[in-house]
Write a protein that holds these residues in place. Structure first.
Motif, mmCIF file in Angstrom:
data_model
loop_
_atom_site.group_PDB
_atom_site.id
_atom_site.type_symbol
_atom_site.label_atom_id
_atom_site.label_comp_id
_atom_site.label_asym_id
_atom_site.label_seq_id
_atom_site.Cartn_x
_atom_site.Cartn_y
_atom_site.Cartn_z
ATOM 1 N N GLN A 166 17.295 -19.757 29.927
ATOM 2 C CA GLN A 166 18.076 -18.520 30.041
ATOM 3 C C GLN A 166 17.438 -17.506 30.971
ATOM 4 O OE1 GLN A 166 18.546 -17.160 26.005
ATOM 5 N NE2 GLN A 166 19.760 -18.951 25.380
ATOM 6 N N GLY A 167 16.253 -17.803 31.475
ATOM 7 C CA GLY A 167 15.580 -16.901 32.407
ATOM 8 C C GLY A 167 14.727 -15.845 31.736
ATOM 9 N N ASP A 168 14.514 -15.965 30.432
ATOM 10 C CA ASP A 168 13.674 -15.009 29.711
ATOM 11 C C ASP A 168 12.211 -15.456 29.817
ATOM 12 O OD1 ASP A 168 12.519 -13.158 28.083
ATOM 13 O OD2 ASP A 168 13.459 -13.850 26.217
ATOM 14 N N LEU A 169 11.485 -14.853 30.741
ATOM 15 C CA LEU A 169 10.101 -15.237 30.985
ATOM 16 C C LEU A 169 9.108 -14.201 30.446
ATOM 17 C CD1 LEU A 169 10.479 -16.500 34.678
ATOM 18 C CD2 LEU A 169 10.716 -17.805 32.545
ATOM 19 N N THR A 170 9.606 -13.271 29.647
ATOM 20 C CA THR A 170 8.746 -12.222 29.103
ATOM 21 C C THR A 170 7.644 -12.808 28.224
ATOM 22 O OG1 THR A 170 10.614 -10.691 29.102
ATOM 23 C CG2 THR A 170 8.688 -10.080 27.808
ATOM 24 N N GLY A 171 8.037 -13.710 27.323
ATOM 25 C CA GLY A 171 7.050 -14.326 26.431
ATOM 26 C C GLY A 171 6.031 -15.138 27.196
ATOM 27 N N LEU A 172 6.478 -15.869 28.208
ATOM 28 C CA LEU A 172 5.560 -16.674 29.012
ATOM 29 C C LEU A 172 4.564 -15.798 29.752
ATOM 30 C CD1 LEU A 172 4.837 -19.513 30.074
ATOM 31 C CD2 LEU A 172 6.416 -19.086 31.978
ATOM 32 N N THR A 173 5.043 -14.668 30.263
ATOM 33 C CA THR A 173 4.155 -13.743 30.967
ATOM 34 C C THR A 173 3.075 -13.205 30.028
ATOM 35 O OG1 THR A 173 5.955 -13.077 32.452
ATOM 36 C CG2 THR A 173 4.060 -11.602 32.283
ATOM 37 N N LYS A 174 3.469 -12.800 28.827
ATOM 38 C CA LYS A 174 2.503 -12.268 27.855
ATOM 39 C C LYS A 174 1.511 -13.345 27.414
ATOM 40 C CE LYS A 174 5.626 -8.708 26.058
ATOM 41 N NZ LYS A 174 6.393 -8.222 24.881
#
Length: 246
Positions: A166-174
């Motif tokens: 879905q393009g949610d990379l916030t968790g991966l970045t953290k």
């Protein structure tokens, strides 16, 4: 116990980003051949790291070598953030990921021989077999602890395949930031590491470096880590996915 304690902490804190390969495959579209190529090249560079130490870095003190390695590893781990954001400076993502993943193995390769030399010089005469078993157990258990910590961190933020699609990379970045911090954390304990073989000999001769309490705590930590690794192994067999991995 001080050098061995640092090695344990260093190996245990070398926590990888368990969601990284999923990102490469799901978001960047890496094929199985590309992922396998990353592993092969990383293995070759690990050997190159061993050779590089032998040819160019033997004059460096062990503290300097590990400090440089941890700083360089932190810098290359941080490059993952650029790849997540798509900032590869015009390079193909495969080559950018290669420079990130493979460089970590090269750094570990440069530290392999110093670790072996350190362990050999720590061995008291007459107990070589027991000491070797303790050293190998310590490093292997620290590696198992690192792997389990890496998997447990997946629960903190949403780094599932669905979120990545879905393009949610916030968790991966953290998660990437957290693992980078953990990998550089042992730099705070670099004082436990001797500079050279001469330092180890001084530590053996100077009783002020001996501590029954320190040695006992170290052995208790290793024993707990062994129990943890065995427990995690059984749980992975009996209840796959219990730690949140997909």
């Amino acid at each position: 116990w001080q050098p061995l304690g640092f090695i344990f902490l260093y190996c245990a804190m070398f926590v990888s980003n368990s969601a990284w390969k999923q990102f490469l495959e799901t978001v960047l579209g890496f094929t199985s051949n590309q992922l396998n190529a990353l592993m092969i090249i990383a293995g070759v560079l690990a050997f190159a790291g061993v050779v590089s130490y032998k040819l160019f870095l033997t004059s460096w003190s062990w503290r300097r070598l590990y400090l440089f390695g941890m700083a360089l590893n932190g810098a290359f781990s941080a490059l993952q953030l650029l790849l997540i954001k798509g900032e590869t400076f015009g390079l193909d993502p495969f080559f950018f990921a290669l420079g990130d993943d493979a460089m970590m193995d090269f750094i570990l390769g440069t530290q392999l021989l110093p670790m072996c030399v350190m362990m050999v010089n720590l061995v008291p005469t007459g107990v070589e077999g027991a000491s070797y078993a303790l050293f190998t157990t310590t490093s292997n258990v620290a590696g198992a602890l690192s792997d389990s910590l890496s998997t447990m961190l997946l629960r903190i933020w949403d780094v599932s395949k669905e979120a990545l699609i879905q393009g949610d990379l916030t968790g991966l970045t953290k998660l990437t930031i957290l693992t980078t911090v953990l990998q550089t954390f042992p730099i705070l304990f670099i004082g436990l590491l001797p500079h050279s073989v001469e330092d180890i000999e001084r530590m053996r001769d100077n009783k002020s470096y001996s501590s029954s309490l320190g040695g006992t705590i170290f052995l208790l930590v290793v024993a707990f880590s062994i129990l943890w690794a065995v427990s995690v192994g059984f749980m992975n067999i009996l209840h796959p996915g219990w730690m949140g991995e997909s």
